[in-house]
Write a protein that holds these residues in place. Structure first.
Motif, PDB file in Angstrom:
ATOM      1  N   MET A   1       9.074 -14.041  -7.707  1.00  0.00           N
ATOM      2  CA  MET A   1       9.663 -14.145  -6.367  1.00  0.00           C
ATOM      3  C   MET A   1      10.228 -12.786  -5.956  1.00  0.00           C
ATOM      4  SD  MET A   1      10.915 -16.595  -4.014  1.00  0.00           S
ATOM      5  CE  MET A   1      12.240 -16.705  -2.815  1.00  0.00           C
ATOM      6  N   LEU A   2      10.020 -12.456  -4.713  1.00  0.00           N
ATOM      7  CA  LEU A   2      10.640 -11.237  -4.190  1.00  0.00           C
ATOM      8  C   LEU A   2      12.142 -11.456  -4.140  1.00  0.00           C
ATOM      9  CD1 LEU A   2       8.240 -10.534  -1.234  1.00  0.00           C
ATOM     10  CD2 LEU A   2       8.591  -9.059  -3.199  1.00  0.00           C
ATOM     11  N   ARG A   3      12.873 -10.369  -4.063  1.00  0.00           N
ATOM     12  CA  ARG A   3      14.319 -10.509  -3.962  1.00  0.00           C
ATOM     13  C   ARG A   3      14.688 -11.047  -2.583  1.00  0.00           C
ATOM     14  NH1 ARG A   3      17.221  -5.243  -6.249  1.00  0.00           N
ATOM     15  NH2 ARG A   3      15.376  -4.193  -5.442  1.00  0.00           N
ATOM     16  N   ARG A  22       7.309  -8.569   3.533  1.00  0.00           N
ATOM     17  CA  ARG A  22       7.960  -7.806   2.490  1.00  0.00           C
ATOM     18  C   ARG A  22       8.628  -6.584   3.074  1.00  0.00           C
ATOM     19  NH1 ARG A  22       5.190  -6.481  -3.051  1.00  0.00           N
ATOM     20  NH2 ARG A  22       4.484  -8.569  -3.305  1.00  0.00           N
ATOM     21  N   SER A  24      10.696  -3.435   1.275  1.00  0.00           N
ATOM     22  CA  SER A  24      11.299  -2.790   0.098  1.00  0.00           C
ATOM     23  C   SER A  24      11.594  -3.776  -1.029  1.00  0.00           C
ATOM     24  CB  SER A  24      12.588  -2.063   0.485  1.00  0.00           C
ATOM     25  OG  SER A  24      12.303  -1.056   1.417  1.00  0.00           O
ATOM     26  N   GLY A  25      10.676  -4.685  -1.255  1.00  0.00           N
ATOM     27  CA  GLY A  25      10.852  -5.622  -2.364  1.00  0.00           C
ATOM     28  C   GLY A  25      11.684  -6.842  -2.007  1.00  0.00           C
ATOM     29  N   TYR A  56      17.523   1.255   1.933  1.00  0.00           N
ATOM     30  CA  TYR A  56      18.112   1.949   0.777  1.00  0.00           C
ATOM     31  C   TYR A  56      19.392   2.635   1.241  1.00  0.00           C
ATOM     32  CZ  TYR A  56      13.775   1.129  -1.715  1.00  0.00           C
ATOM     33  OH  TYR A  56      12.701   0.523  -2.328  1.00  0.00           O
ATOM     34  N   TYR A  58      22.796   5.062  -0.123  1.00  0.00           N
ATOM     35  CA  TYR A  58      23.362   5.896  -1.194  1.00  0.00           C
ATOM     36  C   TYR A  58      24.777   6.315  -0.836  1.00  0.00           C
ATOM     37  CZ  TYR A  58      18.532   5.904  -2.601  1.00  0.00           C
ATOM     38  OH  TYR A  58      17.284   5.479  -2.978  1.00  0.00           O
ATOM     39  N   PRO A 118      13.027   5.075  -1.566  1.00  0.00           N
ATOM     40  CA  PRO A 118      13.982   5.501  -2.600  1.00  0.00           C
ATOM     41  C   PRO A 118      14.177   7.025  -2.586  1.00  0.00           C
ATOM     42  CG  PRO A 118      12.278   4.078  -3.532  1.00  0.00           C
ATOM     43  CD  PRO A 118      11.850   4.406  -2.147  1.00  0.00           C
ATOM     44  N   ASN A 119      15.415   7.474  -2.731  1.00  0.00           N
ATOM     45  CA  ASN A 119      15.709   8.915  -2.701  1.00  0.00           C
ATOM     46  C   ASN A 119      16.683   9.352  -3.783  1.00  0.00           C
ATOM     47  OD1 ASN A 119      14.591  10.613  -0.287  1.00  0.00           O
ATOM     48  ND2 ASN A 119      14.892   8.554   0.494  1.00  0.00           N
ATOM     49  N   ASP A 136      23.477   4.763  -6.072  1.00  0.00           N
ATOM     50  CA  ASP A 136      22.587   3.893  -5.305  1.00  0.00           C
ATOM     51  C   ASP A 136      23.372   2.632  -4.991  1.00  0.00           C
ATOM     52  OD1 ASP A 136      20.716   2.217  -4.273  1.00  0.00           O
ATOM     53  OD2 ASP A 136      19.230   2.515  -5.858  1.00  0.00           O
TER      54      ASP A 136
END
Lengths: 405, 527
Positions: A1-3, A22, A24-25, A56, A58, A118-119, A136
């Motif tokens: 399952m995806l998050r 979808r 980013s997951g 994402y 940070y 993602p960075n 993160d």
């Protein structure tokens, strides 16, 4: 399952068609209703709530936080005031765009950066020898976009006026649904709008608080399909659709500089050195090879093309994300990467990469359209990317001045 | 004496020999294939050693079977189906695991669990390797030019290569240089910090070589792993329905359709040479066949030192072949199981059972396994690459039962004191004991066990010293050096005698590339 996002318990029962995609997951709603039309109009006419938690995020903190970010992004971070938000791209050494996002100064030595990809490793590598912590916080922060002309009024009720005077691209703090939140006047719709950030544990209370306050202002949850139309109207670029992030590009030809993406205004060559600056100085001198432009496709031309087969123009109701050739005469001089029928402007519009010599505003070009299985060329005019840019996006009237919807 | 005269005789019915036969037959040549064993396929065979349980006895996955061969020979029509094998699961001694699943988001999340930094690096690394694989891949489909030759054809070949590499960006060129010179452990160290990730990735650099992850030169083999990725969804990578023998069967079927004759239990004793030209073959049982061209699908040692009288070959060539490195380093254990292994780190039956399981918890673990082999012992705690074919293709075992294929490294061909049956079973025990640490139910579930050491692979399959690639895939034995300079173009010093096995460019694995390139060469200049 995806998050699933922290709002999942609220959004899942509302997703009538179980129409997900979808991001980013994560599972993200494409549309809540069977058609995204009403969700789009909520963005432009009342207010829409969009779960943007999959971004994402940070946290950058420490004595060298400003130095690190000033080194990474193209804008002059030393000019970013406390609680100010910067929209900015960042580049590789060759001045090609890797990602774009928002940068918020939370304190003198503390920032938050959002991004589409993602960075973490890129930030860490650039922080060599610096006294700065990079975290993160993607999973530590739930995010909800409240967008549309009624957004201020809803926040006025929901957050006890905390954001009444919040200026464009600024941050404030408050409480919604009994939980502490941060509110930024940002968004991806080109409309009056806010993004609200909170601890994932508070996500449901935030959602409920906004829905309750928003009910009389016709608030509606909106999915990605509605957002996609709004962002094309606003001329806002989308990573991996309108440009390929430089570090993912397998061949050079796929990379773009900020100048080629209409982001020249974010490139501050006068400030301190940043990654890609030398290449961008050189590019600015010789002029970019490509420009990023809007295309206003001629309705008369569409009518004529469809008329040939005995049909009125038939245009997609959803935004599209495929590469479509753009011609000057019969020579291809560019390609459109996003487009849609604008329900508000009643126009067929697209965002396109055009070779610089053909990119002057007002230039008449042609864009490919498929009419009953045959490829045709419809007339299109080169325009600025912001097809829709209402006064309310940036303006600051007091809530009392606003005429109730 | 046989009256038949053939255009070409293929010695050895391994998959490359069969590919050569099929291509020659499809060009309307009269072709005879001679296989020593009762089954076709060489190291690409499926055998039902324990009734009801099918083992891919040696080779157990196809990595780079050339898509043009699948198309040219219409192999799907002849029964070939390559099923996906998407994940790699690495159980760890600390009770955790590392998995790389078929889905990008899922893999990212899993790597992130071990190291957020590695999750980012994994994508960047993948892109760079993809770019390099794109750059290097055309070489695989090219007859290697001779660097010592001044002939226009060879010079043109090098010119093309030079142009090709000039097209690489500096980042890629730098990376290629590193891949050519570094060890896989050092190279991966530049990118990642998760031990299990580095170890599992480095394992593709050591498979089939007598080298450890810290041996220079192993980084290059990592690249081979990415070649299969280039075609994306079109890639010919996975598990073959019916076991690897189905590859050989489908190629043989295509060859027969085009009129090739294929004989089993027909071992060739010698290639007949008259006046410096091959004229035919003599079988172990005395039968003789004549042909315009003889092609050996065997490894270079057998091709030149066993099949041909040394007097027919130049001395320096013989010495080159004697020097050719062909140390066997791996073994194979095939199991019939009453139930699937239950991994303590991820209990129950799940998607992991449909993918590969890798016993490669750390670089140190792999290097220690190599250390033992370096000094003449088999690894007491070996590296293993495991699949459970019955989870992918139900026909591989009776309903409810399973087969397990375990590739094991290291098992040196020149084991101290030599291999015998006791040592072979001790080696099998080491494999089962090691696995039992991660899946304690395994030993009790074993219904039948087949253990193959390099000694068995040499004796039974005819691969010298049990080297699965017909000679190590180290840089000094690749491209125009495979098997030796001057004869990397499938020719030999004997006119009319050709080589088509994995001991030629582009080398080992079930690719069929050598067999195809050899056939094209033969059609161009000899038939």
């Amino acid at each position: 399952m995806l998050r699933t996002t922290p709002f999942h318990s609220r959004i899942a029962p509302l997703n009538l068609a179980q129409n997900w995609r979808r991001w980013s997951g994560y599972l993200a709603a494409s549309a809540y209703e069977f058609h995204h039309n009403r969700e789009y109009w909520a963005i432009r006419n009342s207010a829409a709530m969009i779960d943007v938690s999959p971004l994402y995020k940070y946290g950058i903190e420490g004595p060298d936080a400003e130095r690190l970010l000033d080194r990474v992004v193209t804008r002059d971070v030393t000019k970013c005031e406390l609680h100010q938000v910067f929209y900015t791209p960042w580049c590789d050494d060759d001045g090609k765009v890797m990602d774009d996002g928002t940068l918020t100064r939370l304190a003198d030595d503390s920032f938050r950066l959002t991004s589409a990809e993602p960075n973490l490793r890129w930030l860490q590598d650039n922080a060599l020898g610096m006294n700065v912590g990079i975290r993160d916080i993607s999973d530590d922060l739930a995010a909800l976009a409240l967008q549309g002309p009624n957004a201020r009024r809803i926040l006025h009720d929901a957050a006890d006026g905390a954001a009444d005077d919040l200026r464009f691209f600024r941050l404030t703090k408050g409480e919604i649904g009994g939980v502490p939140v941060e509110i930024t006047r940002t968004g991806y719709t080109g409309d009056l709008g806010y993004e609200i950030w909170t601890d994932p544990a508070n996500a449901e209370a935030l959602w409920d608080g906004l829905m309750e306050a928003g009910d009389k202002h016709r608030i509606l949850p909106a999915g990605m399909l509605a957002l996609d139309v709004a962002r094309v109207e606003a001329g806002l670029i989308l990573i991996s659709v309108d440009y390929v992030p430089a570090h993912q590009a397998v061949i050079e030809g796929r990379k773009s500089s900020p100048f080629e993406l209409g982001l020249g205004w974010t490139v501050k060559l006068g400030g301190n050195w940043f990654v890609g600056r030398d290449a961008l100085i050189a590019e600015k001198e010789r002029g970019p090879e490509w420009e990023f432009r809007g295309l206003d496709v001629s309705w008369d031309s569409l009518e004529a093309l469809y008329g040939e087969v005995g049909l009125p123009p038939q245009l997609p109701s959803e935004g599209w994300r495929t590469s479509v050739p753009v011609y000057s005469g019969n020579t291809q001089v560019g390609y459109a990467t996003s487009g849609c029928w604008s329900p508000l402007l009643k126009k067929y519009i697209a965002l396109a990469h055009i070779q610089s010599q053909y990119a002057g505003i007002g230039t008449n070009l042609r864009v490919e359209v498929t009419v009953e299985h045959y490829r045709k060329k419809a007339a299109a005019r080169v325009v600025e990317t912001q097809f829709f840019n209402p006064e309310r996006k940036r303006s600051n009237p007091s809530v009392a001045d606003e005429v109730p919807a | 004496m046989s009256a038949s005269r053939y255009d070409a005789i293929i010695v050895g019915g391994g998959h490359n020999g069969l590919v050569t036969a099929a291509y020659l037959a499809s060009a309307r040549k009269k072709v005879l294939v001679l296989e020593k064993r009762h089954v076709l396929g060489g190291a690409a065979v499926t055998e039902e050693i324990n009734p009801g349980f099918k083992y891919s006895v040696c080779s157990y996955v196809v990595s780079l079977l050339r898509p043009e061969i699948i198309r040219d020979l219409e192999l799907p029509k002849h029964g070939l189906q390559i099923l996906p094998l998407e994940s790699t699961f690495t159980p760890l001694p600390n009770g955790d695991y590392l998995a790389r699943w078929g889905d990008h988001d899922q893999t990212r999340r899993e790597i992130y669990r071990h190291s957020p930094r590695d999750a980012d690096a994994y994508d960047d690394f993948g892109k760079l390797m993809y770019q390099l694989a794109v750059a290097v891949k055309p070489i695989l489909a090219m007859v290697p030019p001779d660097p010592t030759s001044m002939s226009p054809k060879d010079l043109m070949g090098f010119l093309r290569l030079g142009k090709h590499f000039r097209g690489l960006g500096h980042e890629q060129f730098h990376a290629l240089h590193k891949l050519m010179t570094m060890s896989s452990a050092d190279y991966l160290d530049e990118w990642f910090e998760t031990e299990a990730l580095k170890a599992t990735m480095s394992s593709s650099g050591i498979i089939g070589t007598f080298l450890g992850p810290r041996s220079p030169g192993t980084a290059y083999v990592l690249l081979h792993h990415y070649m299969g990725e280039i075609d994306g969804a079109m890639r010919a990578w996975g598990f073959v329905k019916g076991g690897t023998g189905s590859v050989s069967e489908s190629i043989a079927s295509a060859a027969r359709e085009h009129g090739a004759e294929i004989l089993t239990e027909a071992g060739v004793a010698q290639v007949a040479v008259k006046n410096g030209k091959a004229t035919g073959v003599v079988l172990d049982d005395g039968r003789e066949y004549t042909a315009s061209v003889v092609v050996s699908g065997l490894d270079p040692k057998r091709t030149f030192l066993d099949l041909v009288d040394a007097n027919s070959l130049p001395d320096d060539f013989v010495r080159d072949i004697e020097r050719f490195k062909i140390r066997g380093s791996s073994g194979k254990v095939n199991l019939s199981l009453s139930e699937l292994p239950n991994f303590t780190s991820k209990p129950g039956v799940g998607p992991l059972h449909k993918g590969a399981v890798s016993i490669s918890p750390s670089i140190d673990y792999l290097e220690r396994a190599y250390d033992e082999a370096k000094y003449g012992d088999f690894s007491s705690r070996p590296y293993m690459d495991i699949i459970m074919p019955s989870m992918i293709d139900a026909g591989m075992a009776p309903p409810g039962k399973h087969v397990m294929s375990i590739f094991v490294q290291y098992a040196p061909s020149d084991l101290r004191g030599g291999w015998d049956e006791t040592k072979r079973e001790a080696f099998g025990d080491a494999v089962v004991d090691t696995l039992a640490q991660y899946a304690p139910n395994l030993p009790e579930a074993i219904l039948h066990r087949q253990v193959l050491t390099p000694w068995d692979i040499d004796r039974d399959m005819g691969l010298t010293d049990g080297n699965i690639f017909h000679g190590e895939l180290s840089l000094h034995q690749l491209f125009c050096m495979r098997p030796t300079v001057g004869h990397a173009d499938y020719t030999t010093p004997v006119r009319g005698y050709y080589q088509a096995g994995s001991g030629t460019h582009p080398g080992g694995g079930v690719t069929g590339a050598s067999g195809r390139l050899a056939a094209l060469k033969i059609l161009k200049e000899a038939l």
